[in-house]
Design a protein around this motif. Structure first.
Motif, PDB file in Angstrom:
ATOM      1  N   LEU A  64       0.826  -1.210   0.000  1.00 40.15           N
ATOM      2  CA  LEU A  64       0.000   0.000   0.000  1.00 40.15           C
ATOM      3  C   LEU A  64       0.861   1.260   0.000  1.00 40.15           C
ATOM      4  O   LEU A  64       0.547   2.241  -0.685  1.00 40.15           O
ATOM      5  CB  LEU A  64      -0.924  -0.013   1.216  1.00 40.15           C
ATOM      6  N   ILE A  65       1.961   1.234   0.745  1.00 34.44           N
ATOM      7  CA  ILE A  65       2.874   2.386   0.757  1.00 34.44           C
ATOM      8  C   ILE A  65       3.465   2.607  -0.632  1.00 34.44           C
ATOM      9  O   ILE A  65       3.534   3.740  -1.134  1.00 34.44           O
ATOM     10  CB  ILE A  65       3.991   2.172   1.798  1.00 34.44           C
ATOM     11  N   GLY A  66       3.892   1.512  -1.270  1.00 35.96           N
ATOM     12  CA  GLY A  66       4.466   1.632  -2.607  1.00 35.96           C
ATOM     13  C   GLY A  66       3.467   2.154  -3.624  1.00 35.96           C
ATOM     14  O   GLY A  66       3.791   3.032  -4.443  1.00 35.96           O
ATOM     15  N   PHE A  67       2.245   1.634  -3.558  1.00 35.22           N
ATOM     16  CA  PHE A  67       1.220   2.077  -4.506  1.00 35.22           C
ATOM     17  C   PHE A  67       0.849   3.536  -4.259  1.00 35.22           C
ATOM     18  O   PHE A  67       0.640   4.304  -5.209  1.00 35.22           O
ATOM     19  CB  PHE A  67      -0.012   1.185  -4.386  1.00 35.22           C
ATOM     20  N   THR A  68       0.783   3.930  -2.981  1.00 35.16           N
ATOM     21  CA  THR A  68       0.473   5.325  -2.659  1.00 35.16           C
ATOM     22  C   THR A  68       1.562   6.261  -3.166  1.00 35.16           C
ATOM     23  O   THR A  68       1.276   7.330  -3.732  1.00 35.16           O
ATOM     24  CB  THR A  68       0.307   5.494  -1.138  1.00 35.16           C
ATOM     25  N   GLY A  77       1.708  14.740  -6.615  1.00 34.26           N
ATOM     26  CA  GLY A  77       1.231  15.012  -5.252  1.00 34.26           C
ATOM     27  C   GLY A  77      -0.279  15.067  -5.165  1.00 34.26           C
ATOM     28  O   GLY A  77      -0.830  15.905  -4.441  1.00 34.26           O
ATOM     29  N   PHE A  78      -0.950  14.165  -5.905  1.00 32.49           N
ATOM     30  CA  PHE A  78      -2.418  14.103  -5.937  1.00 32.49           C
ATOM     31  C   PHE A  78      -3.018  15.441  -6.375  1.00 32.49           C
ATOM     32  O   PHE A  78      -4.039  15.881  -5.848  1.00 32.49           O
ATOM     33  CB  PHE A  78      -2.978  13.704  -4.561  1.00 32.49           C
ATOM     34  N   ASP A  79      -2.365  16.053  -7.338  1.00 34.74           N
ATOM     35  CA  ASP A  79      -2.841  17.357  -7.817  1.00 34.74           C
ATOM     36  C   ASP A  79      -3.448  17.256  -9.219  1.00 34.74           C
ATOM     37  O   ASP A  79      -4.552  17.740  -9.460  1.00 34.74           O
ATOM     38  CB  ASP A  79      -1.687  18.361  -7.826  1.00 34.74           C
ATOM     39  N   HIS A  80      -2.729  16.633 -10.149  1.00 31.54           N
ATOM     40  CA  HIS A  80      -3.252  16.497 -11.505  1.00 31.54           C
ATOM     41  C   HIS A  80      -2.464  15.420 -12.246  1.00 31.54           C
ATOM     42  O   HIS A  80      -1.343  15.078 -11.867  1.00 31.54           O
ATOM     43  CB  HIS A  80      -3.153  17.826 -12.271  1.00 31.54           C
ATOM     44  N   PHE A  81      -3.085  14.895 -13.292  1.00 27.36           N
ATOM     45  CA  PHE A  81      -2.415  13.923 -14.152  1.00 27.36           C
ATOM     46  C   PHE A  81      -1.560  14.656 -15.190  1.00 27.36           C
ATOM     47  O   PHE A  81      -1.721  15.861 -15.422  1.00 27.36           O
ATOM     48  CB  PHE A  81      -3.446  13.038 -14.868  1.00 27.36           C
ATOM     49  N   ASP A  82      -0.645  13.901 -15.787  1.00 33.43           N
ATOM     50  CA  ASP A  82       0.172  14.484 -16.851  1.00 33.43           C
ATOM     51  C   ASP A  82      -0.698  14.835 -18.057  1.00 33.43           C
ATOM     52  O   ASP A  82      -1.635  14.106 -18.402  1.00 33.43           O
ATOM     53  CB  ASP A  82       1.262  13.495 -17.283  1.00 33.43           C
ATOM     54  N   ILE A 106      -9.118  10.410  -3.359  1.00 31.97           N
ATOM     55  CA  ILE A 106      -8.205   9.261  -3.420  1.00 31.97           C
ATOM     56  C   ILE A 106      -7.081   9.421  -2.400  1.00 31.97           C
ATOM     57  O   ILE A 106      -6.690   8.460  -1.718  1.00 31.97           O
ATOM     58  CB  ILE A 106      -7.631   9.113  -4.845  1.00 31.97           C
ATOM     59  N   GLU A 107      -6.572  10.631  -2.264  1.00 33.55           N
ATOM     60  CA  GLU A 107      -5.526  10.894  -1.268  1.00 33.55           C
ATOM     61  C   GLU A 107      -6.036  10.619   0.144  1.00 33.55           C
ATOM     62  O   GLU A 107      -5.334  10.010   0.968  1.00 33.55           O
ATOM     63  CB  GLU A 107      -5.066  12.340  -1.382  1.00 33.55           C
TER      64      GLU A 107
END
Length: 229
Positions: A64-68, A77-82, A106-107
């Motif tokens: 879970l840490i790795g996936f997060t 930083g859970f702000d936007h996708f590329d 999600i964050e």
């Protein structure tokens, strides 16, 4: 009034014995529940379950840490996708409005999941320490957390009930794991009761030995003397 020294000691010990019997003792373990899976002693069964759960939960937490971390890195930083560099600014603003609330949820989900995993790891380790030191408190704590988790899983099973065949099959599987988890919690609970009883008897014996030695604070010749009360 003349009282013999030996008679004093007997009266003290007899009085303690009566008061000790009147004290409430922990309930006895179920007489038909002395083995885990009907073949393994409760203590060994608790150790097997505890270390197995610790390994599974550790692997799950690391995953879970790795996936997060990966998801947080790819979303800046859970702000936007590329996005393509040549994308129109108006379109970028529209995507920001759509994506940011979802990414924040999600964050929050990852944060709660990580916190729950770390708490569960702590409780699991505390339970193992309690098992090694034969202390019922940490085992009781584990039982409480596991019971709470079991109630949450029951709520999830009820929510899966429906007319859809896939959901029904999933609910049946979850019910099987629910019953299995409930049985293992019962194993911990019964062993915790056993530890409480052992601890109570140990403390009672220590106190009784202290009372028995009260007469030793008097001279040996006290048995041959008469005390005036």
């Amino acid at each position: 009034m003349f009282v013999h020294g030996r008679y004093i000691r007997k009266k003290i010990i007899r009085g303690f014995s009566k008061s000790n019997k009147s004290m409430s003792t922990p309930s006895k373990p179920l007489p038909f529940f002395t083995k885990c899976c009907f073949c393994i002693p409760l203590r060994i069964g608790c150790f097997i379950l505890g270390y197995f759960s610790l390994v599974i939960k550790t692997v799950h937490t690391i995953t879970l840490i790795g996936f997060t971390a990966y998801f947080g890195y790819t979303t800046h930083g859970f702000d936007h996708f590329d996005r393509p560099n040549d994308m129109d600014e108006r379109r970028v603003a529209e995507l920001d409005i759509m994506e940011k609330p979802i990414l924040k949820r999600i964050e929050l989900f990852f944060a709660i999941a990580l916190l729950a995993n770390f708490i569960w790891l702590f409780v699991n380790i505390a339970c193992l320490v309690g098992l090694h030191k034969r202390r019922p408190g940490p085992v009781r704590l584990y039982v409480s957390f596991a019971t709470f988790k079991l109630i949450l899983s029951l709520v999830g099973i009820i929510s899966l009930m429906g007319t859809d065949l896939t959901r029904v099959l999933t609910a049946i599987f979850e019910m099987f794991t629910f019953v299995l988890a409930a049985y293992f919690i019962l194993v911990y609970y019964v062993y915790a009761m056993q530890l409480e009883r052992e601890e109570f008897e140990r403390q009672s014996n220590i106190t009784f030995e202290h009372v028995k030695t009260i007469g030793d604070i008097y001279p040996t010749k006290l048995d041959k003397q008469n005390l005036v009360a």
